[in-house]
Design a protein around this motif. Structure first.
Motif, PDB file in Angstrom:
ATOM      1  N   LEU A   1     -58.676  67.341  43.920  1.00  0.00           N
ATOM      2  CA  LEU A   1     -57.605  68.013  43.188  1.00  0.00           C
ATOM      3  C   LEU A   1     -58.038  69.385  42.704  1.00  0.00           C
ATOM      4  N   GLN A   2     -59.266  69.519  42.186  1.00  0.00           N
ATOM      5  CA  GLN A   2     -59.713  70.842  41.739  1.00  0.00           C
ATOM      6  C   GLN A   2     -59.827  71.800  42.918  1.00  0.00           C
ATOM      7  N   ARG A   3     -60.394  71.338  44.020  1.00  0.00           N
ATOM      8  CA  ARG A   3     -60.506  72.219  45.190  1.00  0.00           C
ATOM      9  C   ARG A   3     -59.130  72.707  45.641  1.00  0.00           C
ATOM     10  N   ALA A   4     -58.179  71.787  45.729  1.00  0.00           N
ATOM     11  CA  ALA A   4     -56.838  72.156  46.179  1.00  0.00           C
ATOM     12  C   ALA A   4     -56.176  73.134  45.222  1.00  0.00           C
ATOM     13  N   HIS A   5     -56.366  72.913  43.925  1.00  0.00           N
ATOM     14  CA  HIS A   5     -55.753  73.791  42.924  1.00  0.00           C
ATOM     15  C   HIS A   5     -56.290  75.211  43.065  1.00  0.00           C
ATOM     16  N   LEU A   6     -57.587  75.345  43.177  1.00  0.00           N
ATOM     17  CA  LEU A   6     -58.189  76.676  43.276  1.00  0.00           C
ATOM     18  C   LEU A   6     -57.764  77.396  44.551  1.00  0.00           C
TER      19      LEU A   6
ATOM     20  N   VAL B   1     -46.231  76.052  38.044  1.00  0.00           N
ATOM     21  CA  VAL B   1     -47.091  75.800  39.203  1.00  0.00           C
ATOM     22  C   VAL B   1     -46.275  75.156  40.319  1.00  0.00           C
ATOM     23  N   ALA B   2     -45.442  74.171  39.975  1.00  0.00           N
ATOM     24  CA  ALA B   2     -44.601  73.518  40.972  1.00  0.00           C
ATOM     25  C   ALA B   2     -43.661  74.512  41.645  1.00  0.00           C
ATOM     26  N   ASP B   3     -43.266  75.564  40.920  1.00  0.00           N
ATOM     27  CA  ASP B   3     -42.349  76.566  41.450  1.00  0.00           C
ATOM     28  C   ASP B   3     -43.053  77.707  42.183  1.00  0.00           C
ATOM     29  N   GLY B   4     -44.384  77.620  42.346  1.00  0.00           N
ATOM     30  CA  GLY B   4     -45.104  78.616  43.132  1.00  0.00           C
ATOM     31  C   GLY B   4     -45.757  79.720  42.349  1.00  0.00           C
ATOM     32  N   LEU B   5     -45.812  79.601  41.009  1.00  0.00           N
ATOM     33  CA  LEU B   5     -46.397  80.645  40.179  1.00  0.00           C
ATOM     34  C   LEU B   5     -47.815  80.267  39.762  1.00  0.00           C
ATOM     35  N   GLY B   6     -48.494  81.202  39.082  1.00  0.00           N
ATOM     36  CA  GLY B   6     -49.850  80.966  38.620  1.00  0.00           C
ATOM     37  C   GLY B   6     -49.964  81.204  37.131  1.00  0.00           C
ATOM     38  N   GLY B   7     -50.984  81.953  36.736  1.00  0.00           N
ATOM     39  CA  GLY B   7     -51.212  82.236  35.335  1.00  0.00           C
ATOM     40  C   GLY B   7     -52.684  82.401  35.064  1.00  0.00           C
ATOM     41  N   TYR B   8     -53.056  82.392  33.773  1.00  0.00           N
ATOM     42  CA  TYR B   8     -54.476  82.443  33.456  1.00  0.00           C
ATOM     43  C   TYR B   8     -54.867  81.135  32.773  1.00  0.00           C
TER      44      TYR B   8
ATOM     45  N   PRO C   1     -47.775  73.129  28.093  1.00  0.00           N
ATOM     46  CA  PRO C   1     -48.297  72.608  29.356  1.00  0.00           C
ATOM     47  C   PRO C   1     -47.216  72.093  30.295  1.00  0.00           C
ATOM     48  N   GLY C   2     -46.112  71.555  29.760  1.00  0.00           N
ATOM     49  CA  GLY C   2     -45.031  71.104  30.622  1.00  0.00           C
ATOM     50  C   GLY C   2     -44.379  72.258  31.349  1.00  0.00           C
ATOM     51  N   VAL C   3     -44.165  73.374  30.640  1.00  0.00           N
ATOM     52  CA  VAL C   3     -43.605  74.570  31.263  1.00  0.00           C
ATOM     53  C   VAL C   3     -44.588  75.145  32.289  1.00  0.00           C
TER      54      VAL C   3
ATOM     55  N   ASP D   1     -39.709  65.298  39.153  1.00  0.00           N
ATOM     56  CA  ASP D   1     -39.596  66.407  40.101  1.00  0.00           C
ATOM     57  C   ASP D   1     -40.711  67.422  39.895  1.00  0.00           C
ATOM     58  N   THR D   2     -41.133  67.644  38.640  1.00  0.00           N
ATOM     59  CA  THR D   2     -42.262  68.536  38.393  1.00  0.00           C
ATOM     60  C   THR D   2     -43.543  67.944  38.957  1.00  0.00           C
ATOM     61  N   PHE D   3     -43.778  66.679  38.703  1.00  0.00           N
ATOM     62  CA  PHE D   3     -44.950  65.981  39.217  1.00  0.00           C
ATOM     63  C   PHE D   3     -45.014  66.082  40.738  1.00  0.00           C
ATOM     64  N   ASP D   4     -43.915  65.757  41.408  1.00  0.00           N
ATOM     65  CA  ASP D   4     -43.891  65.788  42.871  1.00  0.00           C
ATOM     66  C   ASP D   4     -44.066  67.209  43.395  1.00  0.00           C
ATOM     67  N   GLY D   5     -43.400  68.168  42.750  1.00  0.00           N
ATOM     68  CA  GLY D   5     -43.521  69.560  43.189  1.00  0.00           C
ATOM     69  C   GLY D   5     -44.919  70.103  43.004  1.00  0.00           C
ATOM     70  N   TYR D   6     -45.559  69.713  41.910  1.00  0.00           N
ATOM     71  CA  TYR D   6     -46.938  70.138  41.638  1.00  0.00           C
ATOM     72  C   TYR D   6     -47.856  69.630  42.748  1.00  0.00           C
ATOM     73  N   LEU D   7     -47.750  68.346  43.078  1.00  0.00           N
ATOM     74  CA  LEU D   7     -48.609  67.784  44.122  1.00  0.00           C
ATOM     75  C   LEU D   7     -48.311  68.396  45.489  1.00  0.00           C
TER      76      LEU D   7
END
Length: 283
Positions: free
Chosen positions: A29-34, A61-68, A54-56, A4-10
């Motif tokens: 993938l990098q373009r989409a991530h940025l 990211v899958a839940d709509g958050l970001g970070g540094y 990294p799993g958390v 579910d994390t994998f699918d949500g991330y994509l």
């Protein structure tokens, strides 16, 4: 990575079928991530910094958050590995001094080998390159932004590495060691960066979102748009409503994780810091 994390991330990246590892797939993938995942320190500003597992980070990211960098590059490395890419983590650092040869571990850098070529890959610099760069000496241009990749002349007692140089980034140099690093190597630096009153991440709210043309930057209350390395617009966000709307629309951070009290506290902190900053400019 659980399914579910994998699918949500994509889904967050807008990628339906990533396919087998390839240069084309890595770049996409990098373009989409940025474009879709903001670099931000919102939770640090609220006094509850997330950890670097990294799993958390991938779940966030899958839940709509970001970070540094530790969160974004940590999550992206795990995603790429799950997709079958050959990923190496490295200890790095970003510097305002373009002549610096230091590597202080305050940045998690990634390299990826695919189709017989090694690339420097980064979704955690904020205003860095839009696409991966070949891990070889050379000059590169992306949408008007200019970069140079150079071998890093190490300080005494340190191993070799690489440097990314750019007069267009807010921190014009990023160095990293060639030797592999592990997530645990960054824990002490993360604690300092996310909790110390001397840390720039604690002192100032910062969000970045990169796209093909340029980068959106929010520092405190000041929103800037930079296209082809030129500031094309700048405005002061004068109300809490305007501020939170910009987070949701420009930076794609809707704030579903923030309670009304969180939203009020974040705006109060940003507004207070902005007042102090203005006074320092005129004092």
């Amino acid at each position: 990575m659980i399914t579910d994390t994998f699918d949500g991330y994509l889904r967050r990246l807008g990628v339906i079928d990533p396919g087998a590892p390839s240069t084309e797939g890595l770049f996409a993938l990098q373009r989409a991530h940025l474009e879709r995942v903001s670099y931000d320190n919102v939770e640090i500003q609220l006094g509850r910094p997330p950890g670097t597992d990294p799993g958390v980070a991938a779940r966030r990211v899958a839940d709509g958050l970001g970070g540094y960098c530790y969160h974004l590059n940590g999550a992206f490395a795990l995603l790429l590995e799950t997709l079958g890419y050959d990923v190496t983590r490295h200890s790095g650092g970003v510097y305002g001094d373009a002549a610096s040869r230091e590597v202080n571990g305050e940045h998690l850098a990634l390299t990826v080998r695919v189709d017989g070529e090694a690339y420097w890959v980064d979704v955690g610099l904020g205003d860095g390159p839009y696409e991966p760069l070949p891990l070889r000496e050379g000059a590169y241009e992306q949408g008007g932004f200019r970069y140079a990749m150079r071998p890093l002349e190490p300080l005494e007692g340190e191993g070799p590495g690489w440097s990314l140089l750019s007069s267009d980034m807010h921190m014009p140099r990023m160095n990293f060691r060639a030797a592999p690093a592990a997530t645990a190597d960054f824990r002490e630096k993360h604690t300092w960066l996310s909790t110390s009153e001397d840390s720039p991440f604690v002192r100032t709210l910062a969000l970045f979102r990169r796209d093909a043309r340029g980068v959106d930057v929010l520092r405190g209350r000041v929103l800037r748009r930079i296209d082809a390395a030129e500031v094309t617009s700048e405005r002061d966000l004068g109300t809490a409503e305007e501020f939170h709307e910009v987070l949701s629309t420009v930076f794609r951070r809707p704030g579903d994780d923030l309670s009304p009290a969180d939203r009020a506290a974040l705006w109060e902190r940003v507004d207070r810091a902005h007042t102090v900053w203005l006074a320092s400019r005129t004092g």
